[in-house]
Enzyme design. Structure first.
Site, PDB file in Angstrom:
ATOM      1  N   ARG A 198       0.820  -1.222   0.000  1.00 22.21           N
ATOM      2  CA  ARG A 198       0.000   0.000   0.000  1.00 22.21           C
ATOM      3  C   ARG A 198       0.856   1.276   0.000  1.00 22.21           C
ATOM      4  O   ARG A 198       0.554   2.216  -0.731  1.00 22.21           O
ATOM      5  CB  ARG A 198      -0.988  -0.013   1.165  1.00 22.21           C
ATOM      6  CG  ARG A 198      -2.260   0.771   0.813  1.00 22.21           C
ATOM      7  CD  ARG A 198      -3.245   0.893   1.946  1.00 22.21           C
ATOM      8  NE  ARG A 198      -3.726  -0.385   2.420  1.00 22.21           N
ATOM      9  CZ  ARG A 198      -3.846  -0.675   3.718  1.00 22.21           C
ATOM     10  NH1 ARG A 198      -3.521   0.207   4.628  1.00 22.21           N
ATOM     11  NH2 ARG A 198      -4.295  -1.853   4.085  1.00 22.21           N
ATOM     12  N   TYR A 256     -11.558  23.495 -12.416  1.00 22.68           N
ATOM     13  CA  TYR A 256     -12.017  22.171 -12.836  1.00 22.68           C
ATOM     14  C   TYR A 256     -13.401  21.869 -12.260  1.00 22.68           C
ATOM     15  O   TYR A 256     -13.623  21.948 -11.051  1.00 22.68           O
ATOM     16  CB  TYR A 256     -11.004  21.118 -12.385  1.00 22.68           C
ATOM     17  CG  TYR A 256     -11.289  19.747 -12.910  1.00 22.68           C
ATOM     18  CD1 TYR A 256     -11.141  19.447 -14.263  1.00 22.68           C
ATOM     19  CD2 TYR A 256     -11.711  18.745 -12.055  1.00 22.68           C
ATOM     20  CE1 TYR A 256     -11.411  18.189 -14.741  1.00 22.68           C
ATOM     21  CE2 TYR A 256     -11.979  17.467 -12.529  1.00 22.68           C
ATOM     22  CZ  TYR A 256     -11.830  17.192 -13.873  1.00 22.68           C
ATOM     23  OH  TYR A 256     -12.103  15.943 -14.342  1.00 22.68           O
ATOM     24  N   ASP A 288      -3.298  23.315  -8.071  1.00 22.29           N
ATOM     25  CA  ASP A 288      -3.584  22.306  -9.094  1.00 22.29           C
ATOM     26  C   ASP A 288      -2.830  22.752 -10.346  1.00 22.29           C
ATOM     27  O   ASP A 288      -3.229  23.690 -11.028  1.00 22.29           O
ATOM     28  CB  ASP A 288      -5.093  22.226  -9.345  1.00 22.29           C
ATOM     29  CG  ASP A 288      -5.465  21.164 -10.387  1.00 22.29           C
ATOM     30  OD1 ASP A 288      -4.575  20.765 -11.184  1.00 22.29           O
ATOM     31  OD2 ASP A 288      -6.636  20.751 -10.438  1.00 22.29           O
ATOM     32  N   LYS A 324      -3.564  13.340 -16.988  1.00 19.42           N
ATOM     33  CA  LYS A 324      -3.486  14.253 -18.123  1.00 19.42           C
ATOM     34  C   LYS A 324      -2.060  14.301 -18.667  1.00 19.42           C
ATOM     35  O   LYS A 324      -1.586  13.321 -19.185  1.00 19.42           O
ATOM     36  CB  LYS A 324      -4.004  15.631 -17.681  1.00 19.42           C
ATOM     37  CG  LYS A 324      -5.337  15.566 -16.903  1.00 19.42           C
ATOM     38  CD  LYS A 324      -6.499  15.101 -17.735  1.00 19.42           C
ATOM     39  CE  LYS A 324      -7.776  14.833 -16.949  1.00 19.42           C
ATOM     40  NZ  LYS A 324      -8.250  15.897 -16.095  1.00 19.42           N
TER      41      LYS A 324
HETATM   42  C1  LIG Z   1      -8.807  15.878 -14.839  1.00 20.40           C
HETATM   43  C2  LIG Z   1      -8.542  16.913 -13.829  1.00 20.40           C
HETATM   44  C3  LIG Z   1      -8.739  16.646 -12.470  1.00 20.40           C
HETATM   45  C4  LIG Z   1      -9.272  15.330 -11.966  1.00 20.40           C
HETATM   46  O1  LIG Z   1      -8.414  14.254 -12.281  1.00 20.40           O
HETATM   47  P1  LIG Z   1      -8.923  12.746 -12.517  1.00 20.40           P
HETATM   48  O2  LIG Z   1      -7.670  11.982 -12.701  1.00 20.40           O
HETATM   49  O3  LIG Z   1      -9.839  12.769 -13.693  1.00 20.40           O
HETATM   50  O4  LIG Z   1      -9.658  12.336 -11.273  1.00 20.40           O
HETATM   51  C5  LIG Z   1      -8.431  17.665 -11.568  1.00 20.40           C
HETATM   52  N1  LIG Z   1      -7.967  18.875 -11.979  1.00 20.40           N
HETATM   53  C6  LIG Z   1      -7.778  19.154 -13.279  1.00 20.40           C
HETATM   54  C7  LIG Z   1      -7.269  20.503 -13.673  1.00 20.40           C
HETATM   55  C8  LIG Z   1      -8.041  18.188 -14.255  1.00 20.40           C
HETATM   56  O5  LIG Z   1      -7.868  18.475 -15.544  1.00 20.40           O
END
Ligand SMILES: *Cc1c(COP(=O)(O)O)cnc(C)c1O
Length: 372
Positions: free
Chosen positions: A51, A104, A176, A201
């Site tokens: 884990r 987001y 983020d 992403k």
């Molecule tokens: C896609 C995304 C998220 C969430 O990520 P997941 O892997 O889909 O859970 C959060 N912040 C941004 C800016 C994103 O593009």
């Protein structure tokens, strides 16, 4: 003294040298969930259970640390769990957080429910407006959350300035940085306490892994809370996904530099054609000056355009794929108003574009012929 290696080199090497036993130049995938003790009944390398201690996962985390210049990293089962764990770990009933008004969609939606369920007070603020951030800070503010560049207008928040405001108010700053990537922005160097990525992403970059990541500037009590949450809740990344993520990160610089170059060129060419374009690399973008100051080597691969008949336009495209998500090698286009459903605050005319690795002329020609 040897010169420190460039981030491009660290990414390409991924902290890996040849396997001393086999000579393999590609790291293995460690699938074992449990780790045996040695003859003296001691753990080998401190490993007991997958884990927190999977070597493949730890290797991806080490690379992330190097790329962001952090003290420690955690990878998670998704970007959403990475993000939500920060709010759950750091906020208690009665606490206050400053969160972005632009950002987001799924995080903004979840925050509203989280705030109501747990009596955590939130202010949805335009974080590009420093006076608005300063005005929102209270004695109970524990966290400021920023997304930059932010969905869907690619607003750029001045991380260093917001870090200063947050710290003076006794709050932490989390960023983020999914769309900036460590290629363009290093939030920890600018004073942020934590960086979050939807590694789904750009970090992975091939639209085939769901993953999240957190990287901290220092190992402190707040970081221990995040480690604890992942440990007990178990929203871990599997070793196969961690291996794919690490493989993706090895080409991060080559991909993102190219995607940003194509995105800037597309933004310029579409603007010249009279299309309304949101892209921080354009001089008329409201945060262009902050973007120039804060982002190195490009402005990212995301842009939005506004057209009168967005869905009709998408139907005519051959190169761009009509799909959600972003940051992969294939260019994607999405009508966010449809994706967000009833009550969407997104203008109907807006299309979000994630620029991939196709030839820039093919991407432009596809849009230009659909526009004409
Ligand atoms: C896609 C995304 C998220 C969430 O990520 P997941 O892997 O889909 O859970 C959060 N912040 C941004 C800016 C994103 O593009």
């Amino acid at each position: 003294m040897t010169k420190p290696l460039h981030p491009e080199t660290l990414a390409a090497k991924a902290g890996y040298d040849r396997d001393r036993e086999t000579g393999a130049v590609v790291p293995p995938i460690h699938l074992s969930t449990t780790y045996a003790r040695d003859d003296a009944y001691q753990l080998i390398g401190g490993r007991d259970y997958t884990r927190d201690k999977n070597p493949t996962v730890l290797s991806a985390e080490r690379l992330l640390c190097e790329l962001e210049g952090g003290a420690a990293a955690l990878v998670n089962a998704s970007g959403m769990t990475a993000a939500t764990s920060v709010f759950r770990a750091w906020l208690r009933p009665g606490d206050h957080a400053v969160v972005p008004r632009v950002g987001y969609f799924a995080i903004r939606n979840w925050l509203q429910k989280f705030s109501a369920d747990w009596n955590v007070e939130l202010d949805f603020v335009d974080t590009t407006d420093l006076a608005a951030v300063a005005a929102a800070l209270r004695p109970t503010t524990k966290l400021v959350w920023v997304e930059t560049p932010a969905n869907l207008t690619w607003d750029v928040t001045d991380i260093a300035a917001v870090a200063d405001l947050a710290h003076r108010a006794g709050a932490r700053l989390a960023v983020d940085s999914t769309c900036a990537t460590p290629v363009h922005t290093k939030p920890l160097e600018l004073g942020a306490d934590l960086v979050m990525h939807a590694a789904t992403k750009y970090l992975n970059g091939h639209s085939d892994v769901l993953a999240g990541a957190l990287v901290t500037r220092v190992r402190d009590e707040a970081w221990a809370e995040l480690e604890y949450i992942r440990h007990v809740e178990g929203a871990c990344l599997g070793p196969v996904e961690a291996w794919l993520l690490q493989r993706g990160m090895r080409t991060l610089f080559a991909r993102v530099e190219r995607q940003s170059k194509s995105a800037l060129s597309l933004a310029q060419r579409l603007t010249e054609r009279g299309v309304t374009v949101d892209y921080p690399g354009l001089p008329h973008h409201p945060h262009h000056a902050v973007a120039v100051k804060q982002m190195r080597g490009g402005f990212g691969g995301m842009l939005s355009i506004r057209v009168a008949q967005p869905i009709e336009l998408v139907k005519k495209l051959r190169v761009w794929m009509p799909a959600t998500s972003l940051g992969g090698v294939e260019s994607l286009i999405e009508h966010r108003h449809t994706a967000e459903g009833a009550g969407s605050p997104t203008p109907f005319e807006l299309l979000r574009l994630s620029v991939g690795l196709e030839h820039e002329d093919d991407l432009f020609d596809d849009l230009a012929s659909a526009l004409s």
